[in-house]
Design an enzyme around this catalytic site. Structure first.
Site, short mmCIF file in Angstrom:
data_model
loop_
_atom_site.label_atom_id
_atom_site.label_comp_id
_atom_site.label_asym_id
_atom_site.label_seq_id
_atom_site.Cartn_x
_atom_site.Cartn_y
_atom_site.Cartn_z
N LYS A 33 -18.69 -1.13 -10.68
CA LYS A 33 -17.62 -1.98 -10.68
C LYS A 33 -17.35 -2.97 -11.79
O LYS A 33 -18.67 -3.72 -12.02
CB LYS A 33 -17.40 -2.82 -9.27
CG LYS A 33 -16.37 -3.87 -9.14
CD LYS A 33 -16.28 -4.84 -7.88
CE LYS A 33 -17.45 -5.90 -7.89
NZ LYS A 33 -16.75 -6.97 -8.91
N LYS A 62 -8.18 -7.74 -9.35
CA LYS A 62 -7.51 -8.57 -8.25
C LYS A 62 -5.99 -9.01 -8.86
O LYS A 62 -5.75 -10.13 -8.73
CB LYS A 62 -8.33 -9.68 -7.65
CG LYS A 62 -9.48 -9.03 -7.11
CD LYS A 62 -10.15 -10.35 -6.70
CE LYS A 62 -11.55 -10.15 -5.92
NZ LYS A 62 -12.77 -9.41 -7.02
N PRO A 67 6.02 -8.91 -9.83
CA PRO A 67 6.01 -7.43 -9.89
C PRO A 67 5.99 -6.77 -11.22
O PRO A 67 5.42 -5.92 -11.82
CB PRO A 67 7.22 -7.10 -9.09
CG PRO A 67 7.56 -8.10 -7.99
CD PRO A 67 7.01 -9.34 -8.89
N ASN A 68 7.07 -7.37 -12.07
CA ASN A 68 7.03 -6.77 -13.49
C ASN A 68 5.79 -6.98 -14.29
O ASN A 68 5.50 -6.09 -15.15
CB ASN A 68 8.43 -7.52 -14.24
CG ASN A 68 8.63 -6.83 -15.66
OD1 ASN A 68 9.03 -5.72 -15.56
ND2 ASN A 68 8.80 -7.81 -16.55
N THR A 69 5.25 -8.12 -14.21
CA THR A 69 4.04 -8.39 -14.94
C THR A 69 2.71 -7.48 -14.49
O THR A 69 2.06 -6.80 -15.54
CB THR A 69 3.89 -9.65 -14.96
OG1 THR A 69 4.57 -10.54 -15.26
CG2 THR A 69 2.30 -10.08 -15.53
N THR A 117 -14.84 -12.46 0.31
CA THR A 117 -15.97 -12.79 1.30
C THR A 117 -16.34 -14.13 1.07
O THR A 117 -17.41 -14.58 1.74
CB THR A 117 -16.73 -11.71 1.04
OG1 THR A 117 -17.14 -11.57 -0.43
CG2 THR A 117 -16.38 -10.20 1.62
N GLN A 186 -21.91 -15.83 -0.84
CA GLN A 186 -20.88 -15.06 0.38
C GLN A 186 -21.02 -15.74 1.72
O GLN A 186 -22.22 -16.12 2.04
CB GLN A 186 -21.26 -13.69 0.19
CG GLN A 186 -21.38 -13.17 -1.19
CD GLN A 186 -19.96 -12.68 -2.00
OE1 GLN A 186 -18.80 -12.74 -1.06
NE2 GLN A 186 -19.92 -12.30 -3.17
N ARG A 207 -25.92 -8.03 -7.05
CA ARG A 207 -27.32 -8.47 -7.40
C ARG A 207 -28.64 -7.80 -6.79
O ARG A 207 -29.60 -7.73 -7.71
CB ARG A 207 -27.22 -10.10 -7.19
CG ARG A 207 -26.60 -10.78 -7.85
CD ARG A 207 -26.36 -12.34 -7.78
NE ARG A 207 -25.15 -12.47 -6.73
CZ ARG A 207 -24.63 -13.51 -6.47
NH1 ARG A 207 -25.22 -14.82 -7.24
NH2 ARG A 207 -23.53 -13.46 -5.71
#
Length: 228
Positions: A33, A62, A67-69, A117, A186, A207
């Site tokens: 990720k 994220k 929408p266009n952007t 989270t 978290q 981690r």
């Protein structure tokens, strides 16, 4: 799943560290990720460099904009070899539909972000959401599935109920995976075995692996703990 449920979160701006870990973990995990920290520092070329190591990429940006952007951003991103990409479900139906249109012709799977989270019920209340975290996750999950996303990100505490609501084919990506003595920043977290038993498809683990003196041994121990 590609080979196993572990996605290693390379939450770093140090590209050399990211490349070293990616090469080390090749064949041991399903994906790496890369998030906002890495992407801000190294952009598309940095993502491509990690992708060249051969492990599928989960690009966790994220995305949350008009929408266009979002559509135009994804049109650029899809030139990379990305396996999964996150967008915020709270961006709305039109934004998600724009994202779906923009991945056409690529292999990218869209994953909807529900509730981070790091957020709990009191945090939701502070921003005007009267539902509990699990109620909010359930609502957003339903919307994401109806729109046609590949799956969602949710904590292990919501996995079982989302699985019951959305069925076995809707992919559930679970971050905030920690060992019992490390909950850090978290709030809604569980250990790997509990998350899998609850119904998670993928476990995002950072981690505990990246700060381990022996990352491969740590991955092997995690897989052993969930009987894989």
């Amino acid at each position: 799943m590609w080979c196993n449920p572990i996605i290693c979160a390379l939450d770093t701006y140090d590209i050399n560290h990211a490349l070293r870990l990616t090469k080390m973990l090749y064949g041991k995990i399903s994906m790496v990720k890369l998030g906002l920290e890495f992407f801000t520092a190294h952009g598309l070329s940095g993502v491509q460099a990690v992708s060249d190591c051969g492990i599928p990429i989960f690009l966790d940006l994220k995305l949350h904009d008009i929408p266009n952007t979002v559509g135009k951003a994804i049109s650029v991103i899809k030139s990379l070899n990305i396996a999964m990409l996150t967008i915020h479900i709270s961006g709305g139906r039109d934004m998600m539909l724009s994202a779906i249109d923009s991945i056409f012709g690529s292999m990218i799977k869209l994953i909807g972000v529900t509730v981070l989270t790091s957020i709990d019920d009191s945090d939701l209340k502070d921003i005007g959401i009267d539902r509990s975290s699990i109620q909010h996750v359930m609502l957003l999950s339903k919307v994401a599935q109806e729109i046609g996303l590949y799956g969602i990100v949710c904590s292990a505490f919501e996995v079982q109920e989302v699985r019951n609501q959305c069925g076995k084919d809707f992919k559930l990506v679970v971050p905030g995976i920690r060992f019992e003595d490390d909950y850090s920043d978290q709030k809604r977290v569980k250990n790997p075995k509990d998350a899998i038993l609850a119904g998670a498809d993928y476990l995002v683990i950072g981690r505990p692996i990246t700060m381990s003196s022996d990352p491969i041994q740590t991955v092997d121990a995690i897989l052993s703990s969930i009987n894989l």
